[in-house]
Scaffold this motif. Structure first.
Motif, PDB file in Angstrom:
ATOM      1  N   VAL A   1       8.763  -2.987   8.956  1.00 39.80           N
ATOM      2  CA  VAL A   1       7.279  -2.857   7.928  1.00 39.80           C
ATOM      3  C   VAL A   1       8.096  -1.850   6.944  1.00 39.80           C
ATOM      4  CG1 VAL A   1       5.219  -2.091   7.714  1.00 39.80           C
ATOM      5  CG2 VAL A   1       5.969  -3.557   9.659  1.00 39.80           C
ATOM      6  N   VAL A   2       7.792  -2.034   5.831  1.00 38.71           N
ATOM      7  CA  VAL A   2       8.426  -1.205   4.551  1.00 38.71           C
ATOM      8  C   VAL A   2       7.121  -1.159   3.783  1.00 38.71           C
ATOM      9  CG1 VAL A   2      10.136  -0.727   2.992  1.00 38.71           C
ATOM     10  CG2 VAL A   2      10.357  -2.209   4.681  1.00 38.71           C
ATOM     11  N   SER A   3       6.902   0.199   3.299  1.00 44.06           N
ATOM     12  CA  SER A   3       5.914   0.472   2.336  1.00 44.06           C
ATOM     13  C   SER A   3       6.470   0.256   1.114  1.00 44.06           C
ATOM     14  CB  SER A   3       5.308   2.067   2.364  1.00 44.06           C
ATOM     15  OG  SER A   3       4.773   2.260   1.178  1.00 44.06           O
ATOM     16  N   VAL A   4       5.348  -0.317   0.049  1.00 47.47           N
ATOM     17  CA  VAL A   4       5.760  -0.532  -1.452  1.00 47.47           C
ATOM     18  C   VAL A   4       6.336   0.604  -1.959  1.00 47.47           C
ATOM     19  CG1 VAL A   4       3.648   0.125  -2.391  1.00 47.47           C
ATOM     20  CG2 VAL A   4       5.047  -1.830  -3.182  1.00 47.47           C
ATOM     21  N   SER A   5       6.117   2.038  -1.131  1.00 47.84           N
ATOM     22  CA  SER A   5       6.593   3.121  -2.091  1.00 47.84           C
ATOM     23  C   SER A   5       8.120   3.405  -1.784  1.00 47.84           C
ATOM     24  CB  SER A   5       6.014   4.308  -1.058  1.00 47.84           C
ATOM     25  OG  SER A   5       4.573   4.348  -0.867  1.00 47.84           O
ATOM     26  N   ALA A   6       8.797   2.517  -0.877  1.00 49.18           N
ATOM     27  CA  ALA A   6      10.181   2.378  -0.949  1.00 49.18           C
ATOM     28  C   ALA A   6      10.773   1.879  -2.098  1.00 49.18           C
ATOM     29  CB  ALA A   6      10.726   1.766   0.409  1.00 49.18           C
ATOM     30  N   TYR A   7      10.022   1.291  -2.784  1.00 48.76           N
ATOM     31  CA  TYR A   7      10.433   0.311  -4.183  1.00 48.76           C
ATOM     32  C   TYR A   7       9.754   1.278  -5.366  1.00 48.76           C
ATOM     33  CZ  TYR A   7      11.763  -3.217  -0.664  1.00 48.76           C
ATOM     34  OH  TYR A   7      12.249  -3.695   0.432  1.00 48.76           O
ATOM     35  N   PRO A   8      10.625   2.332  -6.044  1.00 49.19           N
ATOM     36  CA  PRO A   8       9.853   3.026  -6.987  1.00 49.19           C
ATOM     37  C   PRO A   8       9.711   2.044  -8.190  1.00 49.19           C
ATOM     38  CG  PRO A   8      11.934   3.758  -6.080  1.00 49.19           C
ATOM     39  CD  PRO A   8      11.837   2.519  -5.589  1.00 49.19           C
ATOM     40  N   ASP A   9      10.293   0.927  -8.409  1.00 51.36           N
ATOM     41  CA  ASP A   9       9.949   0.182  -9.521  1.00 51.36           C
ATOM     42  C   ASP A   9       8.726  -0.581  -9.543  1.00 51.36           C
ATOM     43  OD1 ASP A   9      12.089   1.224 -11.030  1.00 51.36           O
ATOM     44  OD2 ASP A   9      13.191  -0.373 -10.301  1.00 51.36           O
ATOM     45  N   ALA A  10       8.156  -1.023  -8.147  1.00 48.80           N
ATOM     46  CA  ALA A  10       7.103  -1.750  -8.099  1.00 48.80           C
ATOM     47  C   ALA A  10       5.736  -1.192  -8.559  1.00 48.80           C
ATOM     48  CB  ALA A  10       6.916  -1.852  -6.692  1.00 48.80           C
ATOM     49  N   PRO A  11       4.924  -1.857  -9.095  1.00 50.00           N
ATOM     50  CA  PRO A  11       3.929  -1.374 -10.021  1.00 50.00           C
ATOM     51  C   PRO A  11       2.796  -1.065  -9.328  1.00 50.00           C
ATOM     52  CG  PRO A  11       3.709  -3.548 -10.048  1.00 50.00           C
ATOM     53  CD  PRO A  11       5.151  -3.432  -9.372  1.00 50.00           C
TER      54      PRO A  11
ATOM     55  N   THR B   1       0.734  -1.088  -0.106  1.00 52.14           N
ATOM     56  CA  THR B   1       0.018  -0.210  -0.228  1.00 52.14           C
ATOM     57  C   THR B   1       1.143   1.442   0.219  1.00 52.14           C
ATOM     58  OG1 THR B   1      -1.756   1.138   1.024  1.00 52.14           O
ATOM     59  CG2 THR B   1       0.032   0.199   2.439  1.00 52.14           C
ATOM     60  N   ARG B   2       0.457   2.335  -0.458  1.00 50.37           N
ATOM     61  CA  ARG B   2       1.007   3.587  -0.565  1.00 50.37           C
ATOM     62  C   ARG B   2       0.180   4.582   0.433  1.00 50.37           C
ATOM     63  NH1 ARG B   2       2.195   1.484  -5.450  1.00 50.37           N
ATOM     64  NH2 ARG B   2       4.585   1.741  -6.337  1.00 50.37           N
ATOM     65  N   ASN B   3      -0.835   4.002   1.049  1.00 51.59           N
ATOM     66  CA  ASN B   3      -1.618   4.827   2.073  1.00 51.59           C
ATOM     67  C   ASN B   3      -0.597   4.954   3.126  1.00 51.59           C
ATOM     68  OD1 ASN B   3      -3.577   5.288   4.212  1.00 51.59           O
ATOM     69  ND2 ASN B   3      -5.126   4.786   2.768  1.00 51.59           N
ATOM     70  N   GLN B   4      -0.298   6.223   3.630  1.00 52.42           N
ATOM     71  CA  GLN B   4       0.632   6.296   4.784  1.00 52.42           C
ATOM     72  C   GLN B   4      -0.290   6.148   6.035  1.00 52.42           C
ATOM     73  OE1 GLN B   4       3.796   6.505   4.847  1.00 52.42           O
ATOM     74  NE2 GLN B   4       3.352   6.155   2.943  1.00 52.42           N
ATOM     75  N   GLY B   5      -1.515   6.358   5.920  1.00 46.04           N
ATOM     76  CA  GLY B   5      -2.393   5.984   7.282  1.00 46.04           C
ATOM     77  C   GLY B   5      -2.080   4.555   7.629  1.00 46.04           C
ATOM     78  N   LYS B   6      -2.461   3.869   6.665  1.00 44.18           N
ATOM     79  CA  LYS B   6      -2.477   2.300   6.648  1.00 44.18           C
ATOM     80  C   LYS B   6      -1.051   1.806   7.250  1.00 44.18           C
ATOM     81  CE  LYS B   6      -6.041   0.645   3.599  1.00 44.18           C
ATOM     82  NZ  LYS B   6      -6.290  -0.118   2.278  1.00 44.18           N
ATOM     83  N   VAL B   7       0.097   2.403   6.643  1.00 41.65           N
ATOM     84  CA  VAL B   7       1.357   2.141   6.933  1.00 41.65           C
ATOM     85  C   VAL B   7       1.645   2.414   8.202  1.00 41.65           C
ATOM     86  CG1 VAL B   7       3.942   2.543   6.360  1.00 41.65           C
ATOM     87  CG2 VAL B   7       2.222   2.363   4.591  1.00 41.65           C
ATOM     88  N   LYS B   8       1.206   3.617   8.845  1.00 41.43           N
ATOM     89  CA  LYS B   8       1.796   3.875  10.096  1.00 41.43           C
ATOM     90  C   LYS B   8       0.833   3.140  11.422  1.00 41.43           C
ATOM     91  CE  LYS B   8       2.084   8.867   9.919  1.00 41.43           C
ATOM     92  NZ  LYS B   8       1.206  10.216   9.676  1.00 41.43           N
ATOM     93  N   GLU B   9      -0.371   2.406  10.954  1.00 36.99           N
ATOM     94  CA  GLU B   9      -1.163   1.647  11.405  1.00 36.99           C
ATOM     95  C   GLU B   9      -0.657   0.185  11.697  1.00 36.99           C
ATOM     96  OE1 GLU B   9      -5.714   0.667  11.268  1.00 36.99           O
ATOM     97  OE2 GLU B   9      -5.343   2.546  11.248  1.00 36.99           O
ATOM     98  N   PHE B  10      -0.296  -0.271  10.537  1.00 38.55           N
ATOM     99  CA  PHE B  10       0.456  -1.642  10.480  1.00 38.55           C
ATOM    100  C   PHE B  10       1.860  -1.561  11.104  1.00 38.55           C
ATOM    101  CE2 PHE B  10      -2.147  -2.827   7.044  1.00 38.55           C
ATOM    102  CZ  PHE B  10      -2.551  -4.232   7.211  1.00 38.55           C
ATOM    103  N   ASP B  11       2.568  -0.360  11.150  1.00 36.23           N
ATOM    104  CA  ASP B  11       3.703  -0.239  11.761  1.00 36.23           C
ATOM    105  C   ASP B  11       3.675  -0.518  13.195  1.00 36.23           C
ATOM    106  OD1 ASP B  11       6.645  -0.273  11.381  1.00 36.23           O
ATOM    107  OD2 ASP B  11       6.619   1.993  11.728  1.00 36.23           O
ATOM    108  N   ARG B  12       2.586   0.094  13.813  1.00 35.94           N
ATOM    109  CA  ARG B  12       2.386   0.075  15.272  1.00 35.94           C
ATOM    110  C   ARG B  12       1.791  -1.283  15.639  1.00 35.94           C
ATOM    111  NH1 ARG B  12       0.331   5.739  14.957  1.00 35.94           N
ATOM    112  NH2 ARG B  12      -1.433   4.988  14.245  1.00 35.94           N
ATOM    113  N   LEU B  13       1.153  -1.787  14.574  1.00 29.61           N
ATOM    114  CA  LEU B  13       0.506  -3.029  15.028  1.00 29.61           C
ATOM    115  C   LEU B  13       1.591  -4.301  15.096  1.00 29.61           C
ATOM    116  CD1 LEU B  13      -2.884  -3.129  12.922  1.00 29.61           C
ATOM    117  CD2 LEU B  13      -2.593  -3.140  15.369  1.00 29.61           C
TER     118      LEU B  13
END
Length: 199
Positions: free
Chosen positions: A31-41, A11-23
């Motif tokens: 926990v790494v967002s897919v945003s960290a991989y610019p080539d990911a579709p 996901t690129r949704n930062q709200g979700k990323v923060k929530e998952f990171d805490r969980l």
């Protein structure tokens, strides 16, 4: 358990990323967002169920990056609207609608619905995929009622209009720690972790 501690959130949704990171923090996972991989579709969510979308996203990202991936598809189901917005929750008011535009559309549609018929639930389906393995699926839900006006500034999405009768406040009025204990995503993640431990 995971062979690698790094898990990619599809996901690129930062709200979700923060929530998952805490969980997931207590497990020591990175926990790494897919945003960290610019080539990911950008994976098109064209499934007609939460499960279909979650599996498609997790499998695609895991395959391309060669890493474990977790994807969620979640949304709001309103009984008076026959389960809408459902899988279209994030784009209910249009493809690039803001959270506020989405819940404003929802409130307009429910304008004439009496309070006792405004029952709804947040539902979340999580898919966990390790390279070359079949997906693990888990679900969670959280029951509530749709208010007539928003309240609270925490959270994202429909949180400001989703009232929790047992807490006497909206999801957006809960502190993040409290939300992470009771949310549909927290329930789904709890169920998913049980399944990962079994595997």
């Amino acid at each position: 358990m995971l062979e690698q501690k790094r898990v990619v959130l599809a996901t690129r949704n930062q709200g979700k990323v923060k929530e998952f990171d805490r969980l997931l923090a207590p497990l020591g996972w990175e926990v790494v967002s897919v945003s960290a991989y610019p080539d990911a579709p950008e994976v098109i969510e064209d499934g007609d169920t939460f499960a279909a979308n979650a599996i498609k996203k997790a499998q695609t990202i895991s395959q391309i990056l060669g890493l474990p991936a977790i994807a969620d598809d979640s949304g709001l189901e309103v009984d008076a609207l026959d389960g809408r917005p459902g899988v279209y929750s994030a784009r209910y008011a249009g493809e690039h609608a803001t959270d506020e535009e989405n819940w404003q559309k929802l409130l307009r549609e429910l304008e004439k619905v009496p309070n006792e018929k405004r029952t709804a639930r947040f539902r979340c389906t999580l898919a966990f995929v390790q390279p070359g393995q079949p997906p693990l699926l888990a679900e969670g839900k959280c029951e509530g009622v749709i208010l007539r006006e928003p309240a609270g500034t925490n959270g994202f999405g429909y949180d400001p209009v989703f009232f929790l009768p047992q807490r006497l406040c909206t999801m957006a009025q809960l502190p993040p720690e409290e939300k992470n204990r009771i949310s549909h995503r927290a329930m789904a993640l709890h169920n998913l972790l049980e399944k990962i431990r079994e595997v």
